[in-house]
Design an enzyme around this catalytic site. Structure first.
Site, mmCIF file in Angstrom:
data_model
loop_
_atom_site.group_PDB
_atom_site.id
_atom_site.type_symbol
_atom_site.label_atom_id
_atom_site.label_comp_id
_atom_site.label_asym_id
_atom_site.label_seq_id
_atom_site.Cartn_x
_atom_site.Cartn_y
_atom_site.Cartn_z
ATOM 1 C CG MET A 1 45.635 31.190 10.704
ATOM 2 S SD MET A 1 47.103 31.912 9.706
ATOM 3 C CE MET A 1 46.362 33.419 10.249
ATOM 4 C CB ALA A 2 47.084 31.196 16.355
ATOM 5 C CB THR A 3 43.703 31.350 21.313
ATOM 6 O OG1 THR A 3 42.950 30.760 20.417
ATOM 7 C CG2 THR A 3 43.398 32.204 22.303
ATOM 8 C CB VAL A 4 47.586 35.932 21.273
ATOM 9 C CG1 VAL A 4 48.577 36.697 21.670
ATOM 10 C CG2 VAL A 4 47.479 35.903 20.069
ATOM 11 C CE LYS B 1 50.071 34.529 15.840
ATOM 12 N NZ LYS B 1 49.823 35.707 15.139
ATOM 13 C CB ILE C 1 45.738 38.207 24.712
ATOM 14 C CG1 ILE C 1 46.747 38.425 25.637
ATOM 15 C CG2 ILE C 1 45.692 39.651 23.993
ATOM 16 C CD1 ILE C 1 47.971 38.757 25.726
ATOM 17 C CG ASP D 1 46.122 39.440 8.328
ATOM 18 O OD1 ASP D 1 45.838 39.878 7.244
ATOM 19 O OD2 ASP D 1 46.061 38.822 9.136
#
Length: 661
Positions: free
Chosen positions: A29-32, A47, A24, A141
């Site tokens: 910090m991360a990939t979804v 995530k 997505i 955030d």
């Protein structure tokens, strides 16, 4: 390049449960990914932390702990966390999949939002943040990229707690003078002191509201330090400067939330939400169409170009990453001298300047340490004491008085559905949950249990009372109908309906959850005598020891001398020597009898018959004039009236009868 097809995780299955379908989005910090839960047969969002972060066990543990905290949040405006795990070095969260757009997408499409629409969105966002603050969590955030809008228009906030976990891990992740966040939404205290609490989320929410109203961010610049410098040194402008028709109360919502001194902001998202809802309820319907973004605010001497990803974090640049969560390097920031350097890595400083810079940094660190200590103390007091309210002791008070006392402490009183037994009088507050002295957060509920009096009472003396009065007296003591039993017994010496005895006896303890038996005298049952001749009815009643009283009444339907009604009626119970009143018929009502003396026989007959009587005529010596009539006064209709006619109407007394012929 197609990131989906080149991503090694696409098509893989994590934890033998989550099949990764497609990518997505990616962040700092991360990939979804979109994944399919093979066990529960549902789509969800996966995530996955970047491998560089997942290599640090300290960060992974903090991330796991934070994920557990986020999973405890149950709120319709929060993206839910279902699961957490690790598979072959991939640390991941399984989260609710929310198809739709981000608030950033909505803002790009509309340019800016109408005031009412913007406040509706903010109300949902603040409700989610308020739930997090209530649970002791800080988002850190808050920005449109982390606000999702479902296809049905539901607003959901994502990425709770991840930035907090990163900031708490300092080994191998960040270097001195850096912090995690999005430069456009960082609060001044985050930049100056590296501390954050619920008010930093409020600050970011205020920036986001400004952006929704105007279509642009209040502070822009070429570098993160430039933007940070403006947060520390410049106030956020009032949106009405660019939207002249904007109501002043909407302006106030932005300026109060973005106060540079956190002491003057709402202390948490819940307080800010209350202010937003108050303004929203008073705000008229939007008449102005949504338009494109207004000109961005440019501080004097500051560039207005957007910050790009390479300026925020080392790595490749790309479009649409201006507001990504990044590591902001503050090591070279000059937040005192009215400017900033070019990043703090220039080796061209002379020695004296470097020494001065180091001394200034040490001074700032010392001041910052003292401020942090104060903030920690205040935050500790607030966390464990200051933010809580004490439950007042309202036992024995009326419900209204207790509600006022609880409201004065910032709490809400709710009444329990069922009353309880207590030594307090009925209707007073018997106890509360939580109890007196317990500490709650403002707005929490206190349950009041209302007293219905003591369970055990002293049995009153009811002997000799009418049964109805005795039952009413027991109900006033709090006994329900199911706990009262009436037992009727024969007692010729006690008037019927009177109490003979009770169990428990007078003076003993009576339990309101047990059965109380009340013995009542049955007495004499009155027989049915209506329709009988008076003499027969009198004889029947007097043989039972009852007294008879006779009342006469005319009746067209009941023969003379027959009982029409009786009181008491048959089946009633009475005591010895009680009086029974019999209403006896005197026959049909009487009709006035015309006086026909001196009339001719024909006229007399006609008048009597028209009055409703029968007529018998007797003539003496062929007389034609009425000399005598058998009845005068009144008589029932149909009574036969005999008239005697003599010559000249002379009354011959007892002188013989003469034939009518």
């Amino acid at each position: 390049m197609d990131m989906t097809t080149s991503d090694p995780l696409v098509g893989a299955t994590l934890d033998r449960r989550y099949f990764v379908e497609s990518r997505i989005a990616g962040g700092g910090m991360a990939t979804v990914y979109v994944a399919h839960d093979l066990r529960l047969d549902r789509r969800l969002a996966l995530k996955v932390m970047h491998p560089s972060l997942a290599q640090d066990p300290t960060f992974v543990q903090r991330f796991i702990n934070e994920a557990h905290s986020v999973a405890k949040l149950s709120h319709p405006n929060v993206v839910q966390v279902f699961d957490q795990g690790e598979d072959q070095g991939h640390v991941f969260l399984a989260m609710e999949y929310v198809p739709g757009l981000t608030l950033r997408d909505r803002l790009r499409a509309a340019g800016r939002l109408r005031p009412r629409e913007a406040l509706h969105v903010m109300a949902s966002v603040l409700a989610a943040l308020g739930a997090a603050h209530q649970a002791g969590m800080i988002h850190r955030d808050v920005k449109p990229e982390n606000v999702l809008i479902t296809q049905e228009g539901m607003v959901k906030v994502a990425d709770f707690g991840l930035a907090r976990a990163v900031e708490q891990s300092n080994q191998g992740l960040t270097r001195t003078g850096t912090l995690m966040g999005t430069a456009a939404y960082l609060a001044p205290e985050q930049i100056e002191q590296g501390v954050a609490d619920a008010r930093t989320d409020v600050y970011a929410a205020g920036i986001m509201l400004y952006e929704l109203l105007t279509g642009g961010q209040p502070h822009t610049g070429e570098t993160p330090i430039a933007i940070a410098y403006q947060h520390v040194t410049e106030d956020v402008p009032r949106p009405s400067h660019f939207l002249p028709g904007l109501p002043p109360e909407v302006d106030d919502l932005v300026t109060k939330a973005t106060e540079r001194d956190p002491r003057y902001r709402p202390s948490n998202a819940g307080q800010y939400l209350a202010k937003v809802l108050e303004v929203l309820n008073r705000l008229p319907e939007d008449g102005e169409p949504a338009g494109g973004p207004l000109s961005p605010v440019a501080q004097p001497g500051a560039a207005t170009a957007a910050v790009t990803a390479p300026q925020l974090i080392a790595g490749g640049a790309g479009p649409g990453t201006e507001n990504a969560t990044m590591v902001v390097d503050m090591s070279g920031a000059d937040l005192d001298g009215g400017g900033y350097d070019d990043g703090g890595y220039d080796d061209g400083y002379v020695e004296d300047d470097a020494d001065a810079l180091r001394r200034r940094r040490r001074l700032l660190l010392g001041i910052g340490g003292a401020i942090v200590a104060i903030v920690v103390c205040v935050a500790g007091w607030w966390l464990f004491l200051g933010r809580f309210e004490s439950v007042p002791d309202v036992r024995g008070d009326s419900v209204d008085a207790a509600r006022a006392a609880v409201r004065a402490e910032g709490l809400i009183l709710v009444e329990a559905a069922e009353p309880v037994y207590s030594d307090f009088e009925a209707g007073a507050v018997a106890r509360t949950e939580p109890g007196a002295g317990e500490r709650l957060s403002p707005g929490d509920e206190v349950t009041a249990y209302v007293s219905q009096g003591p369970r055990v009472v002293e049995m009153p003396d009811l002997v000799g009372e009418e049964s109805t009065n005795a039952m009413a007296a027991m109900e006033e003591l709090g006994f329900g109908p199911d706990n009262l039993q009436e037992e009727v017994v024969d007692a010729e010496d006690v008037p019927p309906g009177q109490v003979i005895s009770t169990d428990p006896a007078a003076g003993e303890d009576a339990d309101r959850e047990e059965t109380v038996t009340i013995q009542v005298s049955r007495g004499i049952q009155v027989p049915a005598v209506a329709g009988q001749e008076l003499e027969e009815a009198q004889r029947t009643l007097e043989e039972l020891g009852l007294t008879v009283e006779v009342v006469e009444e005319e009746s067209e339907d009941v023969d003379e001398g027959v009982v029409i009604t009786q009181d008491p009626d048959n089946g009633s119970t009475v005591g010895a020597n009680a009086t029974v009143t019999l209403t006896v018929s005197t026959g049909p009502p009487g009709i006035e009898i015309p006086d026909v003396l001196g009339m001719r026989v024909g006229e007399a007959r006609k008048e009597l018959e028209e009055a409703g009587f029968k007529v018998k005529v007797e003539r003496i010596a062929g007389g034609r004039t009425v000399a005598r009539q058998s009845h005068t006064g009144e008589a029932p209709e149909g009574t036969e009236i005999e008239i005697v006619a003599t010559p000249g109407g002379i009354d011959f007394g007892d002188f013989g009868d003469f034939d009518d012929d």
